[in-house]
Design a protein around this motif. Structure first.
Motif, PDB file in Angstrom:
ATOM      1  N   ALA A  40       0.801  -1.233   0.135  1.00  0.00           N
ATOM      2  CA  ALA A  40       0.017   0.046  -0.128  1.00  0.00           C
ATOM      3  C   ALA A  40       0.824   1.345  -0.022  1.00  0.00           C
ATOM      4  CB  ALA A  40      -1.018   0.040   1.208  1.00  0.00           C
ATOM      5  N   ARG A  41       0.415   2.217  -0.569  1.00  0.00           N
ATOM      6  CA  ARG A  41       1.033   3.472  -0.665  1.00  0.00           C
ATOM      7  C   ARG A  41       0.569   4.586  -0.022  1.00  0.00           C
ATOM      8  NH1 ARG A  41       4.020   3.806  -6.739  1.00  0.00           N
ATOM      9  NH2 ARG A  41       5.071   1.837  -6.912  1.00  0.00           N
ATOM     10  N   ARG A  42       1.241   5.301   0.607  1.00  0.00           N
ATOM     11  CA  ARG A  42       0.774   6.580   0.998  1.00  0.00           C
ATOM     12  C   ARG A  42       1.860   7.763   1.065  1.00  0.00           C
ATOM     13  NH1 ARG A  42       1.245   7.819   6.678  1.00  0.00           N
ATOM     14  NH2 ARG A  42       2.421   6.167   7.770  1.00  0.00           N
ATOM     15  N   VAL A  43       1.519   9.080   1.250  1.00  0.00           N
ATOM     16  CA  VAL A  43       2.414  10.129   1.184  1.00  0.00           C
ATOM     17  C   VAL A  43       2.804  10.601   2.640  1.00  0.00           C
ATOM     18  CG1 VAL A  43       2.645  12.695   0.351  1.00  0.00           C
ATOM     19  CG2 VAL A  43       1.460  11.094  -0.985  1.00  0.00           C
ATOM     20  N   ILE A  44       3.761  10.609   3.130  1.00  0.00           N
ATOM     21  CA  ILE A  44       4.456  10.973   4.450  1.00  0.00           C
ATOM     22  C   ILE A  44       4.911  12.442   4.293  1.00  0.00           C
ATOM     23  CG2 ILE A  44       5.977  10.455   6.298  1.00  0.00           C
ATOM     24  CD1 ILE A  44       5.642   7.534   5.405  1.00  0.00           C
ATOM     25  N   THR A  45       4.573  13.360   5.200  1.00  0.00           N
ATOM     26  CA  THR A  45       4.904  14.637   5.510  1.00  0.00           C
ATOM     27  C   THR A  45       5.798  14.631   6.716  1.00  0.00           C
ATOM     28  OG1 THR A  45       2.818  15.126   4.239  1.00  0.00           O
ATOM     29  CG2 THR A  45       4.378  16.985   5.354  1.00  0.00           C
ATOM     30  N   TYR A  46       6.815  15.422   6.645  1.00  0.00           N
ATOM     31  CA  TYR A  46       7.713  15.659   7.658  1.00  0.00           C
ATOM     32  C   TYR A  46       7.720  17.424   7.867  1.00  0.00           C
ATOM     33  CZ  TYR A  46       9.475  10.945   7.131  1.00  0.00           C
ATOM     34  OH  TYR A  46       9.530   9.808   7.195  1.00  0.00           O
ATOM     35  N   ASP A  47       7.971  17.766   9.032  1.00  0.00           N
ATOM     36  CA  ASP A  47       8.153  19.182   9.371  1.00  0.00           C
ATOM     37  C   ASP A  47       9.650  19.425   9.141  1.00  0.00           C
ATOM     38  OD1 ASP A  47       9.095  21.260  11.377  1.00  0.00           O
ATOM     39  OD2 ASP A  47       7.091  21.571  10.911  1.00  0.00           O
ATOM     40  N   LEU A  48       9.912  20.412   8.463  1.00  0.00           N
ATOM     41  CA  LEU A  48      11.439  20.885   7.947  1.00  0.00           C
ATOM     42  C   LEU A  48      12.207  21.414   9.092  1.00  0.00           C
ATOM     43  CD1 LEU A  48      13.481  21.324   5.627  1.00  0.00           C
ATOM     44  CD2 LEU A  48      12.457  23.367   5.356  1.00  0.00           C
ATOM     45  N   VAL A  49      11.709  22.187   9.893  1.00  0.00           N
ATOM     46  CA  VAL A  49      12.511  22.580  10.929  1.00  0.00           C
ATOM     47  C   VAL A  49      12.731  21.717  11.908  1.00  0.00           C
ATOM     48  CG1 VAL A  49      12.857  24.588  12.516  1.00  0.00           C
ATOM     49  CG2 VAL A  49      11.964  25.161  10.427  1.00  0.00           C
ATOM     50  N   ASP A  50      11.874  21.102  12.445  1.00  0.00           N
ATOM     51  CA  ASP A  50      11.991  19.920  13.542  1.00  0.00           C
ATOM     52  C   ASP A  50      12.601  18.834  13.000  1.00  0.00           C
ATOM     53  OD1 ASP A  50      10.393  21.810  15.200  1.00  0.00           O
ATOM     54  OD2 ASP A  50       8.715  20.699  14.977  1.00  0.00           O
ATOM     55  N   LYS A  51      12.356  18.298  12.039  1.00  0.00           N
ATOM     56  CA  LYS A  51      13.110  17.150  11.605  1.00  0.00           C
ATOM     57  C   LYS A  51      14.562  17.382  11.216  1.00  0.00           C
ATOM     58  CE  LYS A  51      10.298  13.706  11.480  1.00  0.00           C
ATOM     59  NZ  LYS A  51      10.630  12.253  12.364  1.00  0.00           N
ATOM     60  N   PHE A  52      14.958  18.608  10.577  1.00  0.00           N
ATOM     61  CA  PHE A  52      16.346  18.835  10.377  1.00  0.00           C
ATOM     62  C   PHE A  52      17.052  19.359  11.740  1.00  0.00           C
ATOM     63  CE2 PHE A  52      19.834  22.190   9.403  1.00  0.00           C
ATOM     64  CZ  PHE A  52      20.656  21.303   8.965  1.00  0.00           C
ATOM     65  N   ALA A  53      16.234  19.705  12.719  1.00  0.00           N
ATOM     66  CA  ALA A  53      17.097  20.059  14.036  1.00  0.00           C
ATOM     67  C   ALA A  53      17.669  18.641  14.712  1.00  0.00           C
ATOM     68  CB  ALA A  53      16.263  21.007  15.115  1.00  0.00           C
ATOM     69  N   ALA A  54      16.737  17.534  14.571  1.00  0.00           N
ATOM     70  CA  ALA A  54      16.849  16.282  15.133  1.00  0.00           C
ATOM     71  C   ALA A  54      18.140  15.788  14.557  1.00  0.00           C
ATOM     72  CB  ALA A  54      15.555  15.361  15.078  1.00  0.00           C
ATOM     73  N   VAL A  55      18.069  15.793  12.996  1.00  0.00           N
ATOM     74  CA  VAL A  55      19.259  15.156  12.306  1.00  0.00           C
ATOM     75  C   VAL A  55      20.592  15.850  12.595  1.00  0.00           C
ATOM     76  CG1 VAL A  55      20.075  14.561   9.853  1.00  0.00           C
ATOM     77  CG2 VAL A  55      17.740  14.438  10.338  1.00  0.00           C
ATOM     78  N   ALA A  56      20.646  17.205  12.498  1.00  0.00           N
ATOM     79  CA  ALA A  56      21.794  17.708  12.895  1.00  0.00           C
ATOM     80  C   ALA A  56      22.200  17.716  14.275  1.00  0.00           C
ATOM     81  CB  ALA A  56      21.450  19.418  12.392  1.00  0.00           C
ATOM     82  N   GLY A  57      21.399  17.622  15.287  1.00  0.00           N
ATOM     83  CA  GLY A  57      21.877  17.610  16.663  1.00  0.00           C
ATOM     84  C   GLY A  57      22.507  16.198  16.537  1.00  0.00           C
ATOM     85  N   PHE A  58      21.841  15.004  16.144  1.00  0.00           N
ATOM     86  CA  PHE A  58      22.325  13.721  16.418  1.00  0.00           C
ATOM     87  C   PHE A  58      23.650  13.565  15.671  1.00  0.00           C
ATOM     88  CE2 PHE A  58      23.211   9.513  14.443  1.00  0.00           C
ATOM     89  CZ  PHE A  58      23.100   8.555  15.438  1.00  0.00           C
ATOM     90  N   PHE A  59      23.990  14.201  14.390  1.00  0.00           N
ATOM     91  CA  PHE A  59      25.144  14.273  13.489  1.00  0.00           C
ATOM     92  C   PHE A  59      26.416  14.933  14.580  1.00  0.00           C
ATOM     93  CE2 PHE A  59      27.040  13.430   9.415  1.00  0.00           C
ATOM     94  CZ  PHE A  59      28.254  14.116   9.562  1.00  0.00           C
ATOM     95  N   GLY A  60      25.893  16.048  15.155  1.00  0.00           N
ATOM     96  CA  GLY A  60      26.769  16.861  15.667  1.00  0.00           C
ATOM     97  C   GLY A  60      27.344  16.352  16.838  1.00  0.00           C
ATOM     98  N   ALA A  61      26.384  15.532  17.711  1.00  0.00           N
ATOM     99  CA  ALA A  61      26.806  14.746  18.941  1.00  0.00           C
ATOM    100  C   ALA A  61      27.622  13.512  18.735  1.00  0.00           C
ATOM    101  CB  ALA A  61      25.370  14.464  19.688  1.00  0.00           C
ATOM    102  N   ASN A  62      27.245  12.982  17.727  1.00  0.00           N
ATOM    103  CA  ASN A  62      28.101  11.553  17.421  1.00  0.00           C
ATOM    104  C   ASN A  62      29.317  11.747  16.425  1.00  0.00           C
ATOM    105  OD1 ASN A  62      26.005   9.631  19.228  1.00  0.00           O
ATOM    106  ND2 ASN A  62      24.856  11.053  18.232  1.00  0.00           N
ATOM    107  N   GLN A  63      29.436  12.726  15.814  1.00  0.00           N
ATOM    108  CA  GLN A  63      30.327  13.021  14.555  1.00  0.00           C
ATOM    109  C   GLN A  63      31.841  12.200  15.183  1.00  0.00           C
ATOM    110  OE1 GLN A  63      31.138  16.575  13.071  1.00  0.00           O
ATOM    111  NE2 GLN A  63      32.109  15.920  11.286  1.00  0.00           N
TER     112      GLN A  63
END
Length: 258
Positions: free
Chosen positions: A141-164
């Motif tokens: 089954a297919r569906r469209v998923i939507t992400y909040d740009l600011v919140d999701k990018f803050a989570a990715v950048a935070g994880f990257f900076g903390a574990n680089q």
């Protein structure tokens, strides 16, 4: 007594005039030139002079063979066959280079391959939600998923900076085996994988960055991304995934020190 016969042979007669068969001497006339008056002339009875050959034959024997051996060189060169000319591989037709300018496949993508707009540019234009297609691994089954740009990018950048400092230029297992959303149609958990575009220039890179699903990309898709972002594209997949995360984060926020 000497007598020449009509056949050009010289015969000796005895004193009494009879032919002596024992004393018959046969002399072959020499070859005459065109100016010779004929075989009856006395000049034709003389043997032809023997002239030394102007060039010794390779098949002569005796004295001529000694002369030929002296004229041979001191060594005989080895046989060297003529080699065909090597084909220049660069002389053939080359595949035309693809241009870096393309039609933007999404509103958050630029007209450059594997490149997205900055976060400030997207927010200034009112683009704060990023969507993409997903498909269930179980019921398809297919569906469209939507992400909040600011919140999701803050989570990715935070994880990257903390574990680089622990990554050592390799993507962690969290990025190599990402967690997917649940399927609303069949209820299967962790099964909604992002749909990968058939053409690499139409990949939804920002959607996969925010969902932290870049590990689903194939090796060829990751090499394509690294090629157009000036990254070294040879190595293990976990290294290419790491480079893709770092490059996309730098594209969204060029001020990041990662």
């Amino acid at each position: 007594m000497e007598e020449t016969g009509g056949d050009g042979k010289l015969k000796l007669k005895s004193l009494d005039g009879a032919d002596d068969p024992i004393c018959v001497l046969t002399v072959a006339p020499a070859e005459c030139s065109s100016s010779c008056p004929g075989p009856s002339s006395s000049s034709c009875l003389a043997p032809a002079p023997q002239h030394a050959p102007t060039q010794p034959s390779s098949f002569s024997y005796g004295v001529n063979s000694l002369y030929h051996a002296a004229a041979e060189p001191d060594f005989i060169p080895a046989y060297s066959p003529v080699k065909p000319a090597r084909r220049n591989p660069s002389s053939g037709p080359k595949r035309p280079e693809k241009g870096n300018v393309i039609k933007p496949p999404f509103a958050w993508a630029t007209d450059r391959r594997a490149t997205i707009h900055t976060l400030n540019h997207l927010v200034s234009r009112g683009i704060t939600e990023i969507h993409g297609g997903s498909q269930c691994k179980r019921c398809e089954a297919r569906r469209v998923i939507t992400y909040d740009l600011v919140d999701k990018f803050a989570a990715v950048a935070g994880f990257f900076g903390a574990n680089q400092h622990l990554m050592h230029d390799r993507a962690p297992s969290k990025w190599m085996r990402p967690t997917f959303p649940d399927c609303e149609a069949c209820g299967q958990r962790n099964c909604m994988r992002p749909i990968l575009a058939e053409k690499k220039r139409e990949m939804n890179w920002l959607f996969m960055l925010l969902g932290q699903t870049l590990g689903c990309c194939t090796h060829r898709q990751l090499k394509y991304f690294c090629k157009y972002n000036a990254n070294h594209r040879t190595g293990a997949k976990n290294r290419l995934v790491y480079l893709a995360y770092r490059s996309l984060c730098k594209q969204l926020d060029p001020t990041l020190r990662i």
